[in-house]
Design a protein around this motif. Structure first.
Motif, PDB file in Angstrom:
ATOM      1  N   PRO A 110      -4.034   4.543  19.645  1.00 27.24           N
ATOM      2  CA  PRO A 110      -5.195   3.922  18.227  1.00 27.24           C
ATOM      3  C   PRO A 110      -4.304   5.092  17.191  1.00 27.24           C
ATOM      4  O   PRO A 110      -4.754   5.690  16.127  1.00 27.24           O
ATOM      5  CB  PRO A 110      -6.345   4.646  18.495  1.00 27.24           C
ATOM      6  N   LEU A 111      -4.175   6.071  17.768  1.00 28.86           N
ATOM      7  CA  LEU A 111      -3.402   7.577  16.779  1.00 28.86           C
ATOM      8  C   LEU A 111      -2.657   7.368  15.952  1.00 28.86           C
ATOM      9  O   LEU A 111      -2.167   7.393  14.637  1.00 28.86           O
ATOM     10  CB  LEU A 111      -3.459   9.089  17.024  1.00 28.86           C
ATOM     11  N   PHE A 112      -1.541   6.183  16.459  1.00 30.10           N
ATOM     12  CA  PHE A 112      -0.017   5.676  15.488  1.00 30.10           C
ATOM     13  C   PHE A 112      -1.067   4.369  15.079  1.00 30.10           C
ATOM     14  O   PHE A 112      -0.152   4.396  13.894  1.00 30.10           O
ATOM     15  CB  PHE A 112       0.432   5.552  16.784  1.00 30.10           C
ATOM     16  N   ALA A 113      -1.531   4.059  15.467  1.00 30.59           N
ATOM     17  CA  ALA A 113      -1.869   2.391  14.777  1.00 30.59           C
ATOM     18  C   ALA A 113      -2.889   1.995  13.613  1.00 30.59           C
ATOM     19  O   ALA A 113      -2.753   1.959  12.854  1.00 30.59           O
ATOM     20  CB  ALA A 113      -2.792   1.350  15.984  1.00 30.59           C
ATOM     21  N   VAL A 114      -4.174   3.545  13.442  1.00 30.81           N
ATOM     22  CA  VAL A 114      -4.705   3.253  12.157  1.00 30.81           C
ATOM     23  C   VAL A 114      -4.062   3.722  11.021  1.00 30.81           C
ATOM     24  O   VAL A 114      -4.475   3.000   9.875  1.00 30.81           O
ATOM     25  CB  VAL A 114      -6.497   4.207  13.134  1.00 30.81           C
ATOM     26  N   PRO A 115      -3.762   4.688  11.410  1.00 28.72           N
ATOM     27  CA  PRO A 115      -2.903   4.944  10.011  1.00 28.72           C
ATOM     28  C   PRO A 115      -2.119   4.288   9.611  1.00 28.72           C
ATOM     29  O   PRO A 115      -2.177   4.070   8.423  1.00 28.72           O
ATOM     30  CB  PRO A 115      -2.173   6.241  10.018  1.00 28.72           C
ATOM     31  N   ALA A 116      -0.956   3.023  10.237  1.00 31.71           N
ATOM     32  CA  ALA A 116      -0.092   2.352   9.697  1.00 31.71           C
ATOM     33  C   ALA A 116      -1.615   1.100   9.233  1.00 31.71           C
ATOM     34  O   ALA A 116      -0.877   0.813   8.062  1.00 31.71           O
ATOM     35  CB  ALA A 116       0.505   1.991  10.763  1.00 31.71           C
ATOM     36  N   ALA A 117      -2.348   0.704   9.686  1.00 33.52           N
ATOM     37  CA  ALA A 117      -3.502  -0.186   9.389  1.00 33.52           C
ATOM     38  C   ALA A 117      -3.904  -0.252   7.714  1.00 33.52           C
ATOM     39  O   ALA A 117      -4.224  -0.094   7.295  1.00 33.52           O
ATOM     40  CB  ALA A 117      -4.075  -0.434  10.271  1.00 33.52           C
ATOM     41  N   LEU A 118      -3.980   1.182   7.771  1.00 33.13           N
ATOM     42  CA  LEU A 118      -4.860   1.713   6.696  1.00 33.13           C
ATOM     43  C   LEU A 118      -3.845   1.568   6.132  1.00 33.13           C
ATOM     44  O   LEU A 118      -3.696   1.098   4.088  1.00 33.13           O
ATOM     45  CB  LEU A 118      -5.530   3.054   7.437  1.00 33.13           C
ATOM     46  N   LEU A 119      -2.933   2.262   5.707  1.00 33.67           N
ATOM     47  CA  LEU A 119      -1.373   1.762   5.345  1.00 33.67           C
ATOM     48  C   LEU A 119      -1.116   0.450   4.644  1.00 33.67           C
ATOM     49  O   LEU A 119      -1.398  -0.009   3.026  1.00 33.67           O
ATOM     50  CB  LEU A 119      -0.113   2.514   5.297  1.00 33.67           C
ATOM     51  N   LEU A 120      -1.191  -0.359   4.917  1.00 34.00           N
ATOM     52  CA  LEU A 120      -0.827  -2.382   5.357  1.00 34.00           C
ATOM     53  C   LEU A 120      -2.268  -2.401   4.252  1.00 34.00           C
ATOM     54  O   LEU A 120      -2.168  -2.735   3.367  1.00 34.00           O
ATOM     55  CB  LEU A 120      -1.276  -2.604   6.631  1.00 34.00           C
ATOM     56  N   LEU A 121      -3.474  -1.888   4.878  1.00 35.40           N
ATOM     57  CA  LEU A 121      -4.562  -2.368   3.555  1.00 35.40           C
ATOM     58  C   LEU A 121      -4.513  -1.777   2.576  1.00 35.40           C
ATOM     59  O   LEU A 121      -4.780  -2.715   1.440  1.00 35.40           O
ATOM     60  CB  LEU A 121      -6.289  -1.590   4.436  1.00 35.40           C
ATOM     61  N   ALA A 122      -4.465  -0.698   2.515  1.00 33.44           N
ATOM     62  CA  ALA A 122      -4.160  -0.496   1.018  1.00 33.44           C
ATOM     63  C   ALA A 122      -3.222  -0.566   0.405  1.00 33.44           C
ATOM     64  O   ALA A 122      -3.311  -1.201  -0.673  1.00 33.44           O
ATOM     65  CB  ALA A 122      -3.961   1.133   1.140  1.00 33.44           C
ATOM     66  N   PHE A 123      -2.202  -0.790   0.604  1.00 33.37           N
ATOM     67  CA  PHE A 123      -1.159  -1.866   0.171  1.00 33.37           C
ATOM     68  C   PHE A 123      -1.563  -3.146  -0.692  1.00 33.37           C
ATOM     69  O   PHE A 123      -1.387  -3.688  -1.944  1.00 33.37           O
ATOM     70  CB  PHE A 123       0.324  -2.126   1.090  1.00 33.37           C
ATOM     71  N   LEU A 124      -2.071  -3.685   0.806  1.00 35.03           N
ATOM     72  CA  LEU A 124      -2.474  -5.270  -0.106  1.00 35.03           C
ATOM     73  C   LEU A 124      -3.095  -5.225  -1.396  1.00 35.03           C
ATOM     74  O   LEU A 124      -3.432  -6.238  -1.980  1.00 35.03           O
ATOM     75  CB  LEU A 124      -3.279  -6.089   0.995  1.00 35.03           C
ATOM     76  N   LEU A 125      -4.198  -4.037  -0.627  1.00 34.21           N
ATOM     77  CA  LEU A 125      -5.651  -4.034  -1.768  1.00 34.21           C
ATOM     78  C   LEU A 125      -5.517  -3.672  -3.335  1.00 34.21           C
ATOM     79  O   LEU A 125      -5.537  -4.928  -3.932  1.00 34.21           O
ATOM     80  CB  LEU A 125      -6.107  -3.274  -1.416  1.00 34.21           C
ATOM     81  N   LEU A 126      -3.586  -2.527  -3.405  1.00 32.00           N
ATOM     82  CA  LEU A 126      -3.373  -2.240  -4.715  1.00 32.00           C
ATOM     83  C   LEU A 126      -2.345  -3.710  -4.566  1.00 32.00           C
ATOM     84  O   LEU A 126      -2.673  -3.181  -6.342  1.00 32.00           O
ATOM     85  CB  LEU A 126      -2.492  -1.527  -4.013  1.00 32.00           C
TER      86      LEU A 126
END
Length: 137
Positions: A110-126
């Protein structure tokens, strides 16, 4: 009488002082004679966390446990062990926290997956926001 007591206290303290000078970690503050091996030891020590200081590597810390760990690293490097084998041994002995380079395991993913998921979410929202499809202008 007072001088005699002071003298007795000093004589009793001499073995303790001598024992402190005889470190159980001979390579805590002494480098290896082979510069290549010392460089490998230094590289490894900079990636290992001091368990007492927690904010410093064992290469930078003056804590007694860091000195012992430096000595262990140098002794094992001098015997020809590979740095990654030493790191694995220290992680097995002290836990994942000792390493500044965390390993991907069942507990740490999760330490590796959560930041990647947040970046993906931010990219999709932007992307949605700036492509004009997401709302009124």
């Amino acid at each position: 009488m007072r001088r005699l007591l002071i003298l007795a206290a000093l004589v009793a303290a001499v073995p303790a002082i001598a024992q402190e000078e005889q470190s159980t970690a001979p390579y805590a503050y002494r480098q290896l004679d082979d510069p290549a091996k010392e460089a490998r030891a230094q590289d490894l020590m900079e990636t290992l966390r001091c368990l007492q200081c927690q904010g410093q590597s064992i290469a930078d810390s003056d804590a007694p446990i860091a000195g012992s760990m430096r000595s262990l690293v140098r002794e094992r490097i001098a015997r020809g062990e590979e740095p990654e084998a030493i790191r694995a041994w220290l992680i097995e002995r002290y836990g994942d926290y000792v390493s500044y380079a965390p390993q991907l395991t069942g507990l740490t993913w999760p330490l590796f997956a959560v930041p990647a998921a947040l970046l993906l979410l931010a990219f999709l929202l932007l992307r949605r926001r700036f492509s004009g499809k997401g709302g009124a202008r």
